[in-house]
Enzyme design. Structure first.
Site, short mmCIF file in Angstrom:
data_model
loop_
_atom_site.label_atom_id
_atom_site.label_comp_id
_atom_site.label_asym_id
_atom_site.label_seq_id
_atom_site.Cartn_x
_atom_site.Cartn_y
_atom_site.Cartn_z
N PHE A 98 0.80 -1.23 0.00
CA PHE A 98 0.00 0.00 0.00
C PHE A 98 0.84 1.29 0.00
O PHE A 98 0.30 2.39 -0.12
CB PHE A 98 -0.94 0.02 1.21
N LYS A 206 13.62 -12.25 5.24
CA LYS A 206 13.33 -13.30 6.24
C LYS A 206 11.87 -13.76 6.18
O LYS A 206 11.55 -14.87 6.60
CB LYS A 206 13.75 -12.88 7.64
N ARG A 270 3.39 -14.74 11.64
CA ARG A 270 2.16 -15.03 10.87
C ARG A 270 2.47 -15.76 9.58
O ARG A 270 1.73 -16.63 9.14
CB ARG A 270 1.43 -13.71 10.56
N ASN A 271 3.60 -15.38 8.93
CA ASN A 271 3.98 -16.07 7.70
C ASN A 271 4.18 -17.57 7.97
O ASN A 271 3.75 -18.41 7.20
CB ASN A 271 5.29 -15.48 7.15
P1 NAD Z 1 -1.41 -5.78 9.72
O1 NAD Z 1 -1.02 -6.86 8.79
O2 NAD Z 1 -1.70 -6.17 11.14
O3 NAD Z 1 -2.71 -5.05 9.24
C1 NAD Z 1 -3.01 -4.72 7.91
C2 NAD Z 1 -3.21 -3.22 7.84
O4 NAD Z 1 -3.40 -2.83 6.48
C3 NAD Z 1 -4.43 -2.71 8.61
O5 NAD Z 1 -4.08 -1.55 9.33
C4 NAD Z 1 -5.41 -2.34 7.50
O6 NAD Z 1 -6.28 -1.31 7.88
C5 NAD Z 1 -4.46 -1.88 6.43
N1 NAD Z 1 -5.01 -1.83 5.08
C6 NAD Z 1 -5.86 -2.71 4.48
N2 NAD Z 1 -6.14 -2.29 3.22
C7 NAD Z 1 -5.46 -1.13 3.03
C8 NAD Z 1 -5.33 -0.23 1.94
N3 NAD Z 1 -5.96 -0.44 0.77
N4 NAD Z 1 -4.53 0.85 2.10
C9 NAD Z 1 -3.86 1.06 3.25
N5 NAD Z 1 -3.96 0.25 4.32
C10 NAD Z 1 -4.74 -0.84 4.20
O7 NAD Z 1 -0.29 -4.61 9.70
P2 NAD Z 1 1.10 -4.55 10.51
O8 NAD Z 1 1.34 -5.79 11.31
O9 NAD Z 1 1.12 -3.25 11.23
O10 NAD Z 1 2.19 -4.58 9.33
C11 NAD Z 1 2.75 -3.45 8.73
C12 NAD Z 1 4.19 -3.73 8.36
O11 NAD Z 1 4.92 -4.01 9.57
C13 NAD Z 1 4.41 -4.95 7.45
O12 NAD Z 1 5.39 -4.67 6.49
C14 NAD Z 1 4.92 -6.02 8.41
O13 NAD Z 1 5.78 -6.96 7.78
C15 NAD Z 1 5.70 -5.18 9.40
N6 NAD Z 1 5.91 -5.81 10.72
C16 NAD Z 1 4.91 -6.45 11.37
C17 NAD Z 1 5.16 -7.03 12.61
C18 NAD Z 1 4.09 -7.75 13.39
O14 NAD Z 1 4.42 -8.52 14.29
N7 NAD Z 1 2.82 -7.54 13.11
C19 NAD Z 1 6.42 -6.91 13.18
C20 NAD Z 1 7.42 -6.23 12.50
C21 NAD Z 1 7.15 -5.69 11.25
P1 13P Z 2 5.09 -12.01 10.57
O1 13P Z 2 4.53 -11.00 9.63
O2 13P Z 2 5.43 -13.34 9.92
O3 13P Z 2 4.22 -12.20 11.80
O4 13P Z 2 6.48 -11.44 11.11
C1 13P Z 2 6.50 -10.40 12.03
C2 13P Z 2 7.84 -9.78 12.10
O5 13P Z 2 8.29 -9.16 11.16
C3 13P Z 2 8.61 -9.95 13.36
O6 13P Z 2 9.77 -9.14 13.41
#
Ligand code: NAD
Ligand code: 13P
Length: 351
Positions: A98, A206, A270-271
């Site tokens: 996005f 990763k 989650r992956n």
């Molecule tokens: P998420 O996967 O929990 O949630 C999805 C988000 O996308 C929601 O906020 C939703 O409202 C939004 N969304 C859906 N459709 C959309 C659109 N058309 N435009 C804009 N937003 C939209 O999100 P997250 O966990 O905060 O992940 C964001 C990033 O952080 C990712 O790159 C992920 O890899 C990274 N990340 C996640 C984690 C974790 O543990 N969750 C940890 C480290 C890094």
């Molecule tokens: P997942 O999206 O697989 O949950 O990984 C979260 C992450 O990036 C932890 O650092």
């Protein structure tokens, strides 16, 4: 100089946790305004209420981070322009697919001198080659952008369990230190590294290895196999990163963003979870279907990243050098069965 104002673009699982962490610091640190504005991609909850209104009323994101108080100084804002208009420190944390659309909407809407950091794991592949998300932000908006990656499963940081993270920066060490100050808490230790591509590629790649780890879990292959997958995956992550960016440093792979994030995601991400279900179903139900059913709106990054990496590999004719990264994509699209994850040979000269 006046106080810094922080806005967070994104409010999913990690976006909400990051906002909570940042707001706990802005409330304490004199050089920052207390309020953290959090842009919410608006949706209507089953109750009929808007998500942003519900967050501002309950100080909790009941969809993406239920049961955790964000702090009264986190203000949800469904209007992107209004969320960023006063900020001079922008935190990007949405699923990577996005970002491009969001950046286009932000052109001409930011304050001069604004700085950014990306917590987003992923890349875009363009005609001219792969483009990391921090570069996309810098190129579209003309602003400096650091990255923060690490072994950071959001739900664990939400309850303040100790972890570490790595900030990657290019040249501007002062900006990296400012971000480190804003993110550091007693339970969240941040190191800075002058290797932005290395840090961002670690976090991005990763997720593909985590899909492989989930597949071997779904096949009940055991710990040795999973460790082998993680080792081969880490090796391919490093080789791929160095081919794309020769400046990438070996040491970066020993930081939190490298081996530590690989381990935690292969154990608890989650992956991994969705890939395990994919293998248990013999590859008969698609990742999209399983993602929607199992994650309730949260998004996987590994499947699309595997496709993006595969595009780069085919373009350069490098598939044979990267059997794990290539095989994950071929399994995800149903070209190979899940069992293929352990049926490849290392190319000659590789260990
Ligand atoms: P998420 O996967 O929990 O949630 C999805 C988000 O996308 C929601 O906020 C939703 O409202 C939004 N969304 C859906 N459709 C959309 C659109 N058309 N435009 C804009 N937003 C939209 O999100 P997250 O966990 O905060 O992940 C964001 C990033 O952080 C990712 O790159 C992920 O890899 C990274 N990340 C996640 C984690 C974790 O543990 N969750 C940890 C480290 C890094
Ligand atoms: P997942 O999206 O697989 O949950 O990984 C979260 C992450 O990036 C932890 O650092």
């Amino acid at each position: 100089a006046g106080k810094h104002r922080v806005a967070v673009i994104g409010s999913g699982n990690w976006g909400s946790v990051a906002s909570r962490l940042l707001a706990s610091n802005t409330a304490k640190l004199p050089s920052f305004h207390d309020e953290v504005r959090m842009w919410v991609f608006e949706e209507t909850l089953p109750t009929g209420e808007k998500l942003s209104e519900s967050i501002n009323q309950a100080h909790e994101n009941c969809k993406y981070l239920p049961g955790i108080k964000l702090g009264t100084n986190v203000i949800a804002d469904p209007d992107l322009e209004s969320a960023v208009k006063d900020a001079d420190m922008l935190v990007f944390v949405t699923p990577h697919q996005f970002v491009e659309g969001i950046c286009k909407k932000l052109v001409g809407k930011l304050r001069p001198g604004v700085e950014a950091i990306s917590l987003i794991k992923g890349m875009e592949v363009k005609m001219e080659g792969p483009c990391m998300i921090s570069k996309l932000i810098t190129d579209t908006l003309g602003i400096n952008c650091c990255v923060l990656m690490g072994a950071n499963i959001a739900n664990e940081i939400a309850v303040e369990k100790f972890s570490e993270a790595t900030i990657g920066y290019r040249e501007d060490k002062e900006a990296a230190n400012r971000w480190a100050k804003l993110f550091t808490t007693p339970y969240f230790l941040v190191a800075i590294v002058e290797d932005i591509e290395g840090v961002e590629l670690c976090g991005t790649l990763k997720n593909v290895v985590a899909i492989a780890a989930g597949l071997v879990d779904g096949l009940d292959m055991g710990n040795n196999t999973k460790a082998a997958i993680m080792r081969i995956g880490l090796r391919e992550m490093r080789a791929f990163s160095k081919l794309l960016f020769p400046s990438v440093r070996d040491n970066t792979f020993f930081e939190s963003c490298g081996v530590a994030d690989l381990i935690t995601t292969c154990l608890g991400g989650r992956n991994r979870r969705v890939a395990e279900a994919f293998a248990r179903n013999g590859g008969k139900r698609s990742f999209d279907e399983l993602e929607a059913e199992m994650l309730h709106g949260q998004k996987l990054q590994g499947v699309s990243t595997a496709r993006e990496v595969y595009e780069v590999l085919t373009y350069h004719g490098w598939q044979e050098l990267f059997p794990l990264l290539s095989t994950v994509h071929e399994i995800c699209i149903g070209q190979l069965p899940p069992t293929s994850i352990v049926e490849y040979r290392l190319a000659e000269g590789q260990s």
